[in-house]
Structures are given as structure tokens and as C-alpha cells.
Design a protein around this motif. Sequence first.
Motif, PDB file in Angstrom:
ATOM      1  N   CYS A   1      29.023  30.901  56.678  1.00  0.00           N
ATOM      2  CA  CYS A   1      27.989  30.438  55.759  1.00  0.00           C
ATOM      3  C   CYS A   1      28.649  29.760  54.559  1.00  0.00           C
ATOM      4  N   PRO A   2      28.196  28.573  54.174  1.00  0.00           N
ATOM      5  CA  PRO A   2      28.800  27.879  53.035  1.00  0.00           C
ATOM      6  C   PRO A   2      28.690  28.672  51.726  1.00  0.00           C
ATOM      7  N   VAL A   3      27.638  29.434  51.573  1.00  0.00           N
ATOM      8  CA  VAL A   3      27.476  30.235  50.363  1.00  0.00           C
ATOM      9  C   VAL A   3      28.558  31.306  50.298  1.00  0.00           C
ATOM     10  N   VAL A   4      28.792  31.994  51.408  1.00  0.00           N
ATOM     11  CA  VAL A   4      29.799  33.044  51.457  1.00  0.00           C
ATOM     12  C   VAL A   4      31.194  32.445  51.302  1.00  0.00           C
ATOM     13  N   LEU A   5      31.457  31.342  51.969  1.00  0.00           N
ATOM     14  CA  LEU A   5      32.759  30.690  51.864  1.00  0.00           C
ATOM     15  C   LEU A   5      33.032  30.214  50.433  1.00  0.00           C
ATOM     16  N   ALA A   6      32.036  29.641  49.773  1.00  0.00           N
ATOM     17  CA  ALA A   6      32.212  29.183  48.398  1.00  0.00           C
ATOM     18  C   ALA A   6      32.456  30.359  47.460  1.00  0.00           C
ATOM     19  N   ALA A   7      31.750  31.466  47.670  1.00  0.00           N
ATOM     20  CA  ALA A   7      31.940  32.645  46.830  1.00  0.00           C
ATOM     21  C   ALA A   7      33.349  33.210  47.019  1.00  0.00           C
ATOM     22  N   ALA A   8      33.831  33.231  48.247  1.00  0.00           N
ATOM     23  CA  ALA A   8      35.178  33.723  48.510  1.00  0.00           C
ATOM     24  C   ALA A   8      36.228  32.808  47.870  1.00  0.00           C
ATOM     25  N   ALA A   9      35.994  31.500  47.941  1.00  0.00           N
ATOM     26  CA  ALA A   9      36.932  30.549  47.330  1.00  0.00           C
ATOM     27  C   ALA A   9      36.961  30.723  45.813  1.00  0.00           C
ATOM     28  N   ARG A  10      35.794  30.923  45.202  1.00  0.00           N
ATOM     29  CA  ARG A  10      35.750  31.143  43.748  1.00  0.00           C
ATOM     30  C   ARG A  10      36.472  32.434  43.369  1.00  0.00           C
ATOM     31  N   ALA A  11      36.310  33.476  44.190  1.00  0.00           N
ATOM     32  CA  ALA A  11      36.987  34.748  43.907  1.00  0.00           C
ATOM     33  C   ALA A  11      38.501  34.579  43.990  1.00  0.00           C
ATOM     34  N   ARG A  12      38.989  33.850  45.012  1.00  0.00           N
ATOM     35  CA  ARG A  12      40.429  33.604  45.132  1.00  0.00           C
ATOM     36  C   ARG A  12      40.948  32.788  43.950  1.00  0.00           C
ATOM     37  N   LEU A  13      40.182  31.796  43.511  1.00  0.00           N
ATOM     38  CA  LEU A  13      40.583  30.971  42.381  1.00  0.00           C
ATOM     39  C   LEU A  13      40.665  31.804  41.104  1.00  0.00           C
ATOM     40  N   ARG A  14      39.687  32.673  40.894  1.00  0.00           N
ATOM     41  CA  ARG A  14      39.708  33.537  39.711  1.00  0.00           C
ATOM     42  C   ARG A  14      40.927  34.450  39.732  1.00  0.00           C
ATOM     43  N   GLU A  15      41.262  35.005  40.896  1.00  0.00           N
ATOM     44  CA  GLU A  15      42.433  35.877  41.005  1.00  0.00           C
ATOM     45  C   GLU A  15      43.713  35.107  40.714  1.00  0.00           C
ATOM     46  N   THR A  16      43.817  33.903  41.256  1.00  0.00           N
ATOM     47  CA  THR A  16      44.994  33.071  41.043  1.00  0.00           C
ATOM     48  C   THR A  16      45.136  32.709  39.565  1.00  0.00           C
ATOM     49  N   GLN A  17      44.018  32.340  38.942  1.00  0.00           N
ATOM     50  CA  GLN A  17      44.063  31.981  37.521  1.00  0.00           C
ATOM     51  C   GLN A  17      44.420  33.194  36.670  1.00  0.00           C
ATOM     52  N   ALA A  18      43.869  34.349  37.009  1.00  0.00           N
ATOM     53  CA  ALA A  18      44.175  35.563  36.248  1.00  0.00           C
ATOM     54  C   ALA A  18      45.655  35.907  36.385  1.00  0.00           C
ATOM     55  N   ASP A  19      46.209  35.778  37.588  1.00  0.00           N
ATOM     56  CA  ASP A  19      47.629  36.040  37.796  1.00  0.00           C
ATOM     57  C   ASP A  19      48.484  35.066  36.983  1.00  0.00           C
ATOM     58  N   ALA A  20      48.083  33.793  36.958  1.00  0.00           N
ATOM     59  CA  ALA A  20      48.843  32.795  36.204  1.00  0.00           C
ATOM     60  C   ALA A  20      48.800  33.090  34.709  1.00  0.00           C
ATOM     61  N   VAL A  21      47.637  33.471  34.207  1.00  0.00           N
ATOM     62  CA  VAL A  21      47.504  33.780  32.784  1.00  0.00           C
ATOM     63  C   VAL A  21      48.332  35.013  32.442  1.00  0.00           C
ATOM     64  N   ASN A  22      48.259  36.044  33.280  1.00  0.00           N
ATOM     65  CA  ASN A  22      49.041  37.255  33.027  1.00  0.00           C
ATOM     66  C   ASN A  22      50.541  36.962  33.051  1.00  0.00           C
ATOM     67  N   SER A  23      50.958  36.138  33.985  1.00  0.00           N
ATOM     68  CA  SER A  23      52.368  35.784  34.083  1.00  0.00           C
ATOM     69  C   SER A  23      52.816  35.003  32.844  1.00  0.00           C
ATOM     70  N   LEU A  24      52.009  34.029  32.428  1.00  0.00           N
ATOM     71  CA  LEU A  24      52.347  33.247  31.245  1.00  0.00           C
ATOM     72  C   LEU A  24      52.379  34.123  30.006  1.00  0.00           C
ATOM     73  N   PHE A  25      51.429  35.025  29.883  1.00  0.00           N
ATOM     74  CA  PHE A  25      51.388  35.928  28.738  1.00  0.00           C
ATOM     75  C   PHE A  25      52.641  36.793  28.702  1.00  0.00           C
ATOM     76  N   GLY A  26      53.059  37.298  29.857  1.00  0.00           N
ATOM     77  CA  GLY A  26      54.282  38.094  29.921  1.00  0.00           C
ATOM     78  C   GLY A  26      55.509  37.290  29.544  1.00  0.00           C
ATOM     79  N   GLU A  27      55.555  36.035  29.984  1.00  0.00           N
ATOM     80  CA  GLU A  27      56.688  35.178  29.645  1.00  0.00           C
ATOM     81  C   GLU A  27      56.728  34.885  28.150  1.00  0.00           C
ATOM     82  N   VAL A  28      55.562  34.683  27.547  1.00  0.00           N
ATOM     83  CA  VAL A  28      55.512  34.420  26.114  1.00  0.00           C
ATOM     84  C   VAL A  28      56.009  35.638  25.343  1.00  0.00           C
TER      85      VAL A  28
END
Length: 81
Positions: free
Chosen positions: A17-44
Motif C-alpha cells: 500500500c502506498p500509504v504504508v510504504l510512505a509512512a515507513a519511508a518517513r519513519a526511516r528518514l526520521r531515524e536517519t536524521q535523528a542519528d545524524a543530529v546525535n552524531s553531529l552533537f557528539g562531535e561538537v
Amino acid sequence: MPSTSRCCRSCPRCNDCPVVLAAAARARLRETQADAVNSLFGEVLTGTVGIARRPLPDHIERMLDELESARRGESPAAVAA
């Protein structure tokens, strides 16, 4: 009778279902962005953003060693050894 206007997202037919696939993609993107922010914060916080860590001057290293030994209750002579 269940409403057909809402997706339950749990039926086997909903796997592609496109709705389910889009929701899963948004969840993966949020996780990736959160990991990147946490990593950058740790580096700073550790001072490793884009540069190699510079070594501390010798007198600062000695002072830190003396402070650490004083914290542990060791004598200053034990540090020099």
C-alpha cells in the motif's frame, strides 16, 4: 462493518500500500536524521568536527595528571615516576 475510508495497516494486502510504504519511508528518514543530529552533537561536544584533535601542551598534560592523582589520593611523586 469496518470503515473503508481508513487503512488499518495490518492486512496482508497492505504490504504494498502506498500509504504504508510512505509512512515507513518517513519513519526511516526520521531515524536517519535523528542519528545524524546525535552524531553531529557528539562531535561538537568532543571537539572533533572537521578537524583532527590537537594534542594538549605538556604543562597542561602534567597539570591534568596531577589533578587526577590528587583526586585518587596518590602522592605527587607517584605521578612523576
